[in-house]
Design a protein around this motif. Structure first.
Motif, mmCIF file in Angstrom:
data_model
loop_
_atom_site.group_PDB
_atom_site.id
_atom_site.type_symbol
_atom_site.label_atom_id
_atom_site.label_comp_id
_atom_site.label_asym_id
_atom_site.label_seq_id
_atom_site.Cartn_x
_atom_site.Cartn_y
_atom_site.Cartn_z
ATOM 1 N N PRO A 142 0.812 -1.225 0.000
ATOM 2 C CA PRO A 142 0.000 0.000 0.000
ATOM 3 C C PRO A 142 0.841 1.270 0.000
ATOM 4 O O PRO A 142 1.972 1.300 0.470
ATOM 5 C CB PRO A 142 -0.835 -0.125 1.285
ATOM 6 C CG PRO A 142 -0.108 -1.107 2.127
ATOM 7 C CD PRO A 142 0.590 -2.039 1.203
ATOM 8 N N SER B 85 -9.459 0.660 -5.116
ATOM 9 C CA SER B 85 -8.403 1.659 -5.306
ATOM 10 C C SER B 85 -8.791 3.005 -4.705
ATOM 11 O O SER B 85 -9.954 3.430 -4.790
ATOM 12 C CB SER B 85 -8.114 1.838 -6.798
ATOM 13 O OG SER B 85 -7.667 0.628 -7.363
ATOM 14 N N PHE C 1 -7.436 0.476 1.230
ATOM 15 C CA PHE C 1 -6.549 0.053 0.151
ATOM 16 C C PHE C 1 -5.214 0.791 0.229
ATOM 17 O O PHE C 1 -4.148 0.208 0.001
ATOM 18 C CB PHE C 1 -7.215 0.314 -1.197
ATOM 19 C CG PHE C 1 -6.398 -0.096 -2.393
ATOM 20 C CD1 PHE C 1 -6.479 -1.394 -2.889
ATOM 21 C CD2 PHE C 1 -5.545 0.809 -3.017
ATOM 22 C CE1 PHE C 1 -5.724 -1.780 -3.994
ATOM 23 C CE2 PHE C 1 -4.787 0.432 -4.117
ATOM 24 C CZ PHE C 1 -4.878 -0.864 -4.604
ATOM 25 N N ASP C 2 -5.263 2.086 0.550
ATOM 26 C CA ASP C 2 -4.050 2.907 0.604
ATOM 27 C C ASP C 2 -3.157 2.571 1.790
ATOM 28 O O ASP C 2 -1.961 2.867 1.778
ATOM 29 C CB ASP C 2 -4.426 4.390 0.678
ATOM 30 C CG ASP C 2 -4.929 4.920 -0.653
ATOM 31 O OD1 ASP C 2 -4.695 4.247 -1.683
ATOM 32 O OD2 ASP C 2 -5.557 5.992 -0.669
ATOM 33 N N SER C 3 -3.740 1.951 2.835
ATOM 34 C CA SER C 3 -2.990 1.740 4.076
ATOM 35 C C SER C 3 -2.700 0.286 4.392
ATOM 36 O O SER C 3 -1.766 -0.001 5.155
ATOM 37 C CB SER C 3 -3.762 2.349 5.257
ATOM 38 O OG SER C 3 -4.016 3.726 5.044
ATOM 39 N N GLY D 68 -1.960 -3.802 3.528
ATOM 40 C CA GLY D 68 -1.503 -4.851 2.628
ATOM 41 C C GLY D 68 -1.819 -6.212 3.211
ATOM 42 O O GLY D 68 -2.011 -6.348 4.421
#
Length: 351
Positions: free
Chosen positions: A46, A121, A126-128, A130
């Motif tokens: 991420p 996305s 999603f950005d933070s 994994g």
């Protein structure tokens, strides 16, 4: 072996069958799943893990949680998940912004929705966050457990190896700066923790019972593992239905697959046992979706539903089992031998 039954009444929710509209995550490898192979999937690292928020460009310190779904079923894979995110977001993102919890106390729709957000996305999850999964197929679970007694690869050993592979893949191969690891235990937590600390001496590892209810990253791992397994069960069942319907048309016979499906895949699920009984080939049993090492499968095959097979003496005028697959006078395995027409074609009877 004995079937892996739930440890407590609370685990009953784990046995509920997936909904008809479970989210299909990118962790599903259709071809490998349907061929009975085990495999590992890693999500992209991420953005907030790759980008440090500190003035000095240092790696982002992360926490990682590990949990599984599908340890006890007779049908379908066991899925292990490792889920990681920045330390400073561990509680605020997973518990305050999004209500992650032990997957067994969340409804199937809530689990699917959380998994969908993780895979969307530009979404904060999603950005933070994994994650990675190790999908252990029913075929490979059983092949390990049915080895000769001196080389048995039991379920605990398979689970331990899956956990180690996931951590190594994230910490070693992908260089994620994991500081703390939280794991739902297999057996004695102290023994399990010491083994992992010897393998990963630089990590702060905590192994605990019910870790999926204590640590948000383990809760998130339990959600990803459960949704992946539910989706895998649904995909396998749909493929099975299509195959049996095709055979039914070819043979002008009705499919033996029950209308209500195979349920959750657990031995205590009456729909599961009913499916096993109704769809069993009396000689060869089932396909790659079944754990033949489970007591439920063994009892059906060895009971009155199964057919006792008397194998011929090995020294039978030099005849070999492969001769049944060979076209006469060619010696090639491409002929129309009795078993070759059947082998690998579910539901056909060569006799």
């Amino acid at each position: 072996m004995k079937d892996q039954l739930p440890e407590t009444v609370d685990d009953f929710e784990e046995q509920q069958p997936p909904t008809n509209h479970v989210f299909m995550p990118p962790s599903l490898d259709r071809s490998r799943l349907l061929s009975g192979d085990s495999y590992t999937f890693y999500s992209p690292i991420p953005r907030k893990v790759l980008t440090s928020s500190s003035i000095i460009n240092e790696p982002t310190p992360c926490v990682l949680g590990v949990d599984e779904a599908g340890r006890g079923p007779v049908l379908g894979p066991m899925v292990y998940c490792a889920f990681y995110l920045p330390q400073d977001l561990h509680h605020s993102l997973l518990t305050k912004d999004y209500s992650f919890n032990d997957s067994k106390v969340l409804t199937p729709d809530v689990r699917s929705n959380l998994m969908r957000l993780i895979c969307t996305s530009d979404h904060p999850l999603f950005d933070s966050c994994g994650w990675s999964v190790r999908v252990l197929s029913a075929r490979e679970i059983s092949s390990g457990m049915l080895r000769p007694s001196s080389g048995v690869y039991n379920l605990n050993a398979q689970a331990m190896d899956a956990t180690i592979e996931l951590i190594r893949g994230i910490v070693g191969e992908r260089s994620v700066d994991v500081k703390e690891v939280y794991i739902d235990t297999i057996g004695n937590p102290n023994t399990y923790q010491k083994k992992l600390e010897q393998i990963f001496p630089s990590l702060k590892i905590t192994v605990a019972k019910k870790a999926d209810a204590l640590y948000p990253c383990v809760s998130a791992a339990s959600v990803v593992a459960k949704v992946t397994r539910d989706a895998a069960l649904e995909l396998c069942y749909e493929a099975l239905i299509k195959n049996d319907q095709k055979l039914a048309l070819e043979e002008q016979a009705e499919s033996q697959v029950p209308v209500d499906g195979w349920g959750s895949g657990y031995p205590s699920d009456t729909r599961c046992v009913s499916w096993l009984r109704n769809d069993m080939n009396p000689i060869f049993g089932w396909g790659d979706e079944c754990r033949f090492s489970w007591g439920t499968a063994k009892d059906l095959l060895e009971g009155k539903e199964g057919t006792k097979v008397e194998w011929p003496v090995e020294d039978d005028n030099g005849a070999r089992l492969t001769d049944l697959f060979v076209r006469q006078n060619t010696g090639k395995l491409e002929g129309n031998g009795e078993l070759r027409n059947w082998y690998g074609c579910r539901g056909r009877n060569p006799f």
